[in-house]
Write a protein that holds these residues in place. Structure first.
Motif, PDB file in Angstrom:
ATOM      1  N   VAL A 106     -39.221   2.146   3.663  1.00 52.98           N
ATOM      2  CA  VAL A 106     -40.577   2.677   3.546  1.00 52.98           C
ATOM      3  C   VAL A 106     -41.422   1.750   2.674  1.00 52.98           C
ATOM      4  O   VAL A 106     -40.902   0.874   1.976  1.00 52.98           O
ATOM      5  N   ASN A 107     -42.736   1.962   2.703  1.00 47.95           N
ATOM      6  CA  ASN A 107     -43.655   1.140   1.906  1.00 47.95           C
ATOM      7  C   ASN A 107     -43.272   1.118   0.428  1.00 47.95           C
ATOM      8  O   ASN A 107     -43.326   0.070  -0.219  1.00 47.95           O
ATOM      9  N   ALA A 108     -42.876   2.269  -0.108  1.00 45.49           N
ATOM     10  CA  ALA A 108     -42.499   2.345  -1.528  1.00 45.49           C
ATOM     11  C   ALA A 108     -41.301   1.461  -1.842  1.00 45.49           C
ATOM     12  O   ALA A 108     -41.187   0.939  -2.963  1.00 45.49           O
ATOM     13  N   ALA A 109     -40.418   1.260  -0.878  1.00 45.80           N
ATOM     14  CA  ALA A 109     -39.260   0.383  -1.083  1.00 45.80           C
ATOM     15  C   ALA A 109     -39.720  -1.064  -1.270  1.00 45.80           C
ATOM     16  O   ALA A 109     -39.221  -1.777  -2.147  1.00 45.80           O
ATOM     17  N   PHE A 110     -40.672  -1.490  -0.446  1.00 50.51           N
ATOM     18  CA  PHE A 110     -41.209  -2.848  -0.594  1.00 50.51           C
ATOM     19  C   PHE A 110     -41.990  -2.979  -1.901  1.00 50.51           C
ATOM     20  O   PHE A 110     -41.906  -3.992  -2.579  1.00 50.51           O
ATOM     21  N   ALA A 111     -42.718  -1.928  -2.265  1.00 51.58           N
ATOM     22  CA  ALA A 111     -43.501  -1.949  -3.502  1.00 51.58           C
ATOM     23  C   ALA A 111     -42.604  -2.034  -4.739  1.00 51.58           C
ATOM     24  O   ALA A 111     -43.026  -2.535  -5.782  1.00 51.58           O
ATOM     25  N   ALA A 112     -41.365  -1.562  -4.627  1.00 49.80           N
ATOM     26  CA  ALA A 112     -40.435  -1.583  -5.760  1.00 49.80           C
ATOM     27  C   ALA A 112     -39.806  -2.964  -5.986  1.00 49.80           C
ATOM     28  O   ALA A 112     -39.169  -3.193  -7.019  1.00 49.80           O
ATOM     29  N   LEU A 113     -39.992  -3.879  -5.039  1.00 53.66           N
ATOM     30  CA  LEU A 113     -39.475  -5.237  -5.232  1.00 53.66           C
ATOM     31  C   LEU A 113     -40.254  -5.917  -6.358  1.00 53.66           C
ATOM     32  O   LEU A 113     -41.371  -5.499  -6.683  1.00 53.66           O
ATOM     33  N   PRO A 114     -39.692  -6.957  -6.954  1.00 57.08           N
ATOM     34  CA  PRO A 114     -40.428  -7.653  -8.017  1.00 57.08           C
ATOM     35  C   PRO A 114     -41.825  -8.067  -7.545  1.00 57.08           C
ATOM     36  O   PRO A 114     -42.020  -8.427  -6.375  1.00 57.08           O
ATOM     37  N   GLU A 115     -42.773  -8.005  -8.463  1.00 56.12           N
ATOM     38  CA  GLU A 115     -44.168  -8.310  -8.153  1.00 56.12           C
ATOM     39  C   GLU A 115     -44.293  -9.663  -7.445  1.00 56.12           C
ATOM     40  O   GLU A 115     -43.694 -10.648  -7.863  1.00 56.12           O
ATOM     41  N   GLY A 116     -45.064  -9.669  -6.371  1.00 50.58           N
ATOM     42  CA  GLY A 116     -45.326 -10.897  -5.624  1.00 50.58           C
ATOM     43  C   GLY A 116     -44.310 -11.203  -4.528  1.00 50.58           C
ATOM     44  O   GLY A 116     -44.531 -12.107  -3.721  1.00 50.58           O
ATOM     45  N   THR A 117     -43.207 -10.454  -4.475  1.00 50.95           N
ATOM     46  CA  THR A 117     -42.155 -10.744  -3.487  1.00 50.95           C
ATOM     47  C   THR A 117     -42.667 -10.592  -2.064  1.00 50.95           C
ATOM     48  O   THR A 117     -42.475 -11.487  -1.223  1.00 50.95           O
ATOM     49  N   VAL A 118     -43.301  -9.469  -1.757  1.00 48.85           N
ATOM     50  CA  VAL A 118     -43.771  -9.226  -0.391  1.00 48.85           C
ATOM     51  C   VAL A 118     -44.815 -10.269  -0.003  1.00 48.85           C
ATOM     52  O   VAL A 118     -44.743 -10.849   1.090  1.00 48.85           O
ATOM     53  N   GLU A 119     -45.744 -10.529  -0.884  1.00 44.06           N
ATOM     54  CA  GLU A 119     -46.789 -11.510  -0.599  1.00 44.06           C
ATOM     55  C   GLU A 119     -46.182 -12.882  -0.316  1.00 44.06           C
ATOM     56  O   GLU A 119     -46.593 -13.590   0.609  1.00 44.06           O
ATOM     57  N   THR A 120     -45.178 -13.263  -1.094  1.00 45.50           N
ATOM     58  CA  THR A 120     -44.505 -14.550  -0.902  1.00 45.50           C
ATOM     59  C   THR A 120     -43.787 -14.585   0.440  1.00 45.50           C
ATOM     60  O   THR A 120     -43.866 -15.573   1.177  1.00 45.50           O
ATOM     61  N   LEU A 121     -43.082 -13.520   0.765  1.00 47.54           N
ATOM     62  CA  LEU A 121     -42.346 -13.466   2.034  1.00 47.54           C
ATOM     63  C   LEU A 121     -43.277 -13.522   3.245  1.00 47.54           C
ATOM     64  O   LEU A 121     -42.895 -14.051   4.298  1.00 47.54           O
ATOM     65  N   LEU A 122     -44.475 -12.985   3.116  1.00 52.09           N
ATOM     66  CA  LEU A 122     -45.405 -12.939   4.238  1.00 52.09           C
ATOM     67  C   LEU A 122     -46.119 -14.271   4.501  1.00 52.09           C
ATOM     68  O   LEU A 122     -46.788 -14.415   5.523  1.00 52.09           O
ATOM     69  N   LYS A 123     -45.959 -15.239   3.622  1.00 50.22           N
ATOM     70  CA  LYS A 123     -46.581 -16.551   3.826  1.00 50.22           C
ATOM     71  C   LYS A 123     -45.901 -17.264   4.995  1.00 50.22           C
ATOM     72  O   LYS A 123     -44.668 -17.210   5.126  1.00 50.22           O
ATOM     73  N   PRO A 124     -46.679 -17.931   5.841  1.00 47.73           N
ATOM     74  CA  PRO A 124     -46.105 -18.611   7.016  1.00 47.73           C
ATOM     75  C   PRO A 124     -44.965 -19.575   6.676  1.00 47.73           C
ATOM     76  O   PRO A 124     -43.999 -19.677   7.430  1.00 47.73           O
ATOM     77  N   GLU A 125     -45.051 -20.251   5.563  1.00 44.64           N
ATOM     78  CA  GLU A 125     -44.001 -21.209   5.195  1.00 44.64           C
ATOM     79  C   GLU A 125     -42.682 -20.536   4.810  1.00 44.64           C
ATOM     80  O   GLU A 125     -41.648 -21.189   4.697  1.00 44.64           O
TER      81      GLU A 125
END
Length: 181
Positions: free
Chosen positions: A74-93
């Motif tokens: 769920v969204n809350a699971a992704f939000a519980a990851l260390p800050e910036g993790t999701v944003e970093t993973l979503l980068k094309p590189e």
């Protein structure tokens, strides 16, 4: 002579023979005739997962015949990851890394929670050991009435909504992200 059946009796018989149906997920009905992706896009609790699947170019894969068993954070699971993790993973590189994380939540086959629990209960160590599509090791354990999925680091993710049937497999909603090594 033929026995007369009332309309009410016929409707009751039909209703009792029909399957119970899927649970609602993220405020949306889940339809057994739709694919994993077609259902997930309607769940308000899975917007981060859907965005990640799109960014990882896995939509076609998860729309294919499968069957797949998906442990859907769920969204809350992704939000519980260390800050910036999701944003970093979503980068094309970082697409390859994102694909690895997402496919660590996918198992080949159509595994009900009952099947997973039975496999765990019948094993010598109380865990059912299996591999995700990513190749990463997962384990399942039953605690009380709940099934937990463990990643390679030993982090547990509880199945909060089980057995959401899809045309190409099944989704089990989980409360944390499984992180591959």
């Amino acid at each position: 002579m033929a026995k007369k059946i009332t309309l009410a009796a016929a409707l009751t018989a039909i209703a009792s023979a029909a399957p119970a149906g899927n649970p609602m997920v993220g405020g949306a009905p889940m339809y057994e005739q739709k694919t994993i992706v077609e259902n997930a896009v309607n769940s308000a609790d899975h917007t981060t997962l859907v965005a990640a699947v799109k960014a990882a170019d896995l939509v076609d894969t998860l729309n294919s015949d499968g069957p797949f068993t998906v442990f859907a954070p769920v969204n809350a699971a992704f939000a519980a990851l260390p800050e910036g993790t999701v944003e970093t993973l979503l980068k094309p590189e970082n697409k390859a890394m994102l694909q690895k994380v997402l496919t660590a939540h996918v198992v080949a086959g159509d595994w009900s929670a009952k099947q997973i629990a039975e496999a765990a209960r019948s094993s010598a160590d109380g865990f059912y050991h299996f591999n995700a599509v990513s190749g990463d090791a997962l384990s399942a354990q039953v605690k009380g009435n709940s099934v937990y999925i463990y990643d390679e680091s030993g982090n547990a993710s509880k199945i909060t909504i089980a057995d959401v049937d899809q045309s190409n497999g099944v989704i089990h909603v989980v409360n944390s992200v499984l992180v591959p090594k």
